[in-house]
Write a protein that holds these residues in place. Structure first.
Motif, mmCIF file in Angstrom:
data_model
loop_
_atom_site.group_PDB
_atom_site.id
_atom_site.type_symbol
_atom_site.label_atom_id
_atom_site.label_comp_id
_atom_site.label_asym_id
_atom_site.label_seq_id
_atom_site.Cartn_x
_atom_site.Cartn_y
_atom_site.Cartn_z
ATOM 1 N N THR A 1 0.830 -1.206 0.000
ATOM 2 C CA THR A 1 0.000 0.000 0.000
ATOM 3 C C THR A 1 0.857 1.246 0.000
ATOM 4 N N TYR A 2 1.905 1.227 0.807
ATOM 5 C CA TYR A 2 2.799 2.384 0.894
ATOM 6 C C TYR A 2 3.479 2.655 -0.445
ATOM 7 N N LEU A 3 3.902 1.605 -1.132
ATOM 8 C CA LEU A 3 4.646 1.746 -2.383
ATOM 9 C C LEU A 3 3.758 2.064 -3.573
ATOM 10 N N ALA A 4 2.442 2.121 -3.380
ATOM 11 C CA ALA A 4 1.542 2.434 -4.488
ATOM 12 C C ALA A 4 1.845 3.805 -5.080
ATOM 13 N N PHE A 5 2.394 4.707 -4.269
ATOM 14 C CA PHE A 5 2.761 6.045 -4.740
ATOM 15 C C PHE A 5 4.269 6.255 -4.575
ATOM 16 N N ALA A 6 5.042 5.224 -4.876
ATOM 17 C CA ALA A 6 6.478 5.242 -4.589
ATOM 18 C C ALA A 6 7.190 6.395 -5.271
ATOM 19 N N ASP A 7 6.885 6.666 -6.525
ATOM 20 C CA ASP A 7 7.591 7.732 -7.242
ATOM 21 C C ASP A 7 7.348 9.089 -6.591
ATOM 22 N N GLN A 8 6.089 9.373 -6.259
ATOM 23 C CA GLN A 8 5.775 10.675 -5.683
ATOM 24 C C GLN A 8 6.255 10.783 -4.238
ATOM 25 N N ARG A 9 6.150 9.704 -3.481
ATOM 26 C CA ARG A 9 6.663 9.736 -2.110
ATOM 27 C C ARG A 9 8.182 9.858 -2.099
ATOM 28 N N GLY A 10 8.826 9.377 -3.160
ATOM 29 C CA GLY A 10 10.281 9.411 -3.203
ATOM 30 C C GLY A 10 10.871 10.746 -3.557
ATOM 31 N N ARG A 11 10.108 11.647 -4.164
ATOM 32 C CA ARG A 11 10.664 12.933 -4.592
ATOM 33 C C ARG A 11 11.293 13.715 -3.444
ATOM 34 N N PRO A 12 10.641 13.838 -2.280
ATOM 35 C CA PRO A 12 11.278 14.581 -1.188
ATOM 36 C C PRO A 12 12.589 13.954 -0.719
ATOM 37 N N PHE A 13 12.674 12.620 -0.770
ATOM 38 C CA PHE A 13 13.904 11.941 -0.376
ATOM 39 C C PHE A 13 15.077 12.418 -1.231
ATOM 40 N N PHE A 14 14.873 12.464 -2.531
ATOM 41 C CA PHE A 14 15.955 12.876 -3.424
ATOM 42 C C PHE A 14 16.298 14.353 -3.249
ATOM 43 N N ASP A 15 15.296 15.177 -2.976
ATOM 44 C CA ASP A 15 15.564 16.595 -2.702
ATOM 45 C C ASP A 15 16.364 16.760 -1.413
ATOM 46 N N LEU A 16 16.061 15.928 -0.425
ATOM 47 C CA LEU A 16 16.796 15.959 0.834
ATOM 48 C C LEU A 16 18.228 15.479 0.634
ATOM 49 N N LEU A 17 18.370 14.346 -0.025
ATOM 50 C CA LEU A 17 19.688 13.746 -0.207
ATOM 51 C C LEU A 17 20.616 14.651 -1.004
ATOM 52 N N ALA A 18 20.060 15.420 -1.934
ATOM 53 C CA ALA A 18 20.874 16.289 -2.781
ATOM 54 C C ALA A 18 21.593 17.375 -1.987
ATOM 55 N N ARG A 19 21.101 17.685 -0.790
ATOM 56 C CA ARG A 19 21.711 18.754 0.009
ATOM 57 C C ARG A 19 22.706 18.224 1.037
ATOM 58 N N VAL A 20 22.904 16.921 1.075
ATOM 59 C CA VAL A 20 23.880 16.337 2.001
ATOM 60 C C VAL A 20 25.231 16.292 1.299
ATOM 61 N N GLY A 21 26.229 16.951 1.892
ATOM 62 C CA GLY A 21 27.520 17.106 1.230
ATOM 63 C C GLY A 21 28.579 16.092 1.604
ATOM 64 N N ALA A 22 28.195 15.020 2.259
ATOM 65 C CA ALA A 22 29.179 14.015 2.664
ATOM 66 C C ALA A 22 29.780 13.336 1.435
ATOM 67 N N ASP A 23 31.109 13.236 1.394
ATOM 68 C CA ASP A 23 31.795 12.620 0.253
ATOM 69 C C ASP A 23 32.037 11.130 0.459
ATOM 70 N N GLU A 24 32.704 10.780 1.528
ATOM 71 C CA GLU A 24 33.044 9.383 1.789
ATOM 72 C C GLU A 24 32.716 9.030 3.240
ATOM 73 N N PRO A 25 31.454 9.000 3.587
ATOM 74 C CA PRO A 25 31.083 8.672 4.967
ATOM 75 C C PRO A 25 31.449 7.239 5.318
ATOM 76 N N ARG A 26 31.816 7.046 6.585
ATOM 77 C CA ARG A 26 32.164 5.702 7.037
ATOM 78 C C ARG A 26 30.921 4.873 7.316
ATOM 79 N N ARG A 27 29.937 5.487 7.930
ATOM 80 C CA ARG A 27 28.696 4.782 8.279
ATOM 81 C C ARG A 27 27.526 5.715 7.999
ATOM 82 N N VAL A 28 26.481 5.156 7.374
ATOM 83 C CA VAL A 28 25.274 5.912 7.040
ATOM 84 C C VAL A 28 24.085 5.210 7.682
ATOM 85 N N ALA A 29 23.286 5.959 8.429
ATOM 86 C CA ALA A 29 22.108 5.402 9.102
ATOM 87 C C ALA A 29 20.843 5.917 8.434
#
Length: 263
Positions: A6-34
């Motif tokens: 049910t959650y994934l029924a709108f996966a593309d639209q729900r995913g847009r904010p994730f990519f907008d968020l991730l684009a502003r994270v400037g980490a180059d080579e993080p050791r651990r990502v949570a």
């Protein structure tokens, strides 16, 4: 109980904010990502792709979501992200559309900032639509008999669930971070019968569904449909536009400010 399908029924639209968020994270080579509140793991895969050298930690409190993430090859584990503590070497903490479920989450973000090493990143996105017509209609119906006796209290019963971008920025700046905070309203183009109902069924209605029998659930949905149809009328061409406000916070941990050190 969360339903990954049910959650994934709108996966593309729900995913847009994730990519907008991730684009502003400037980490180059993080050791651990949570990834806290990893859900079915479809977006966690993007973290593994961006930082293949990093140890990836994926946590969710839903057994169904954890199982779905593991089916994708994500080593997800069941856990309470409200009690999560960063392991040594954690350079990125990301939580996409999960912290709104946790009372007191702004203080939780401050605690992360105090525990992470300088240079680490905190990236959070939370829905900011709890006063939108969809949620107003949900609360309106839940306040009526017989639902008020059956449901009692549940998540999102009030609109006071998340903070403003400014407030998040203030809290994390005082914790010694450099902060980038903003909000965006996405206009989602939906189609099909009762698309807004189907959207919130995968998220906001989950705690309501958990308290109802199958028959009660079908009746609740039937009574909610005309309220949502009035708030979000379909166009003659069959499209329904669904505005959705979201709040973003990206913070890089630095040396504590004088005010933070004094605490």
């Amino acid at each position: 109980m969360w339903n990954p399908q049910t959650y994934l029924a709108f996966a593309d639209q729900r995913g847009r904010p994730f990519f907008d968020l991730l684009a502003r994270v400037g980490a180059d080579e993080p050791r651990r990502v949570a990834d806290l509140g990893c859900g079915p793991g479809n977006l966690t895969e993007q973290l593994a792709s961006r930082w293949p050298q990093a140890a990836l930690e994926a946590v969710d409190n839903s057994p169904e979501m954890v199982a779905a993430a593991r089916e994708r090859g994500i080593d997800a584990r069941l856990g309470d992200i409200g009690a999560w503590t960063p392991r040594p070497g954690t350079d990125v903490v990301l939580s996409n559309a999960a912290l709104q479920w946790i009372p007191g989450h702004p203080e939780l973000m401050v605690r992360w900032a105090e525990l992470l090493e300088p240079g680490a990143w905190i990236a959070v996105q939370v829905p900011g639509n709890f006063d939108a017509p969809s949620h107003v209609a949900l609360r309106q119906l839940a306040d009526q008999q017989p639902w008020s006796n059956i449901l009692g209290d549940f998540a999102f019963r009030t609109a006071d669930v998340v903070e403003t971008p400014t407030r998040y920025a203030e809290l994390l700046t005082d914790a010694g971070c450099r902060v980038d905070a903003w909000e965006t309203t996405y206009i989602h183009e939906l189609t099909g019968a009762q698309p807004v109902l189907n959207w919130i069924t995968g998220t906001a209605l989950t705690p309501v569904r958990d308290q109802l029998t199958d028959d009660q659930w079908q009746q609740f949905r039937a009574e909610l449909i005309p309220l949502l149809d009035a708030a979000y009328p379909a166009r003659p061409d069959g499209r329904t536009y669904f505005p959705f406000r979201r709040i973003f916070v990206v913070a890089q941990v630095g040396s504590p400010s004088p005010s933070a050190s004094a605490r």
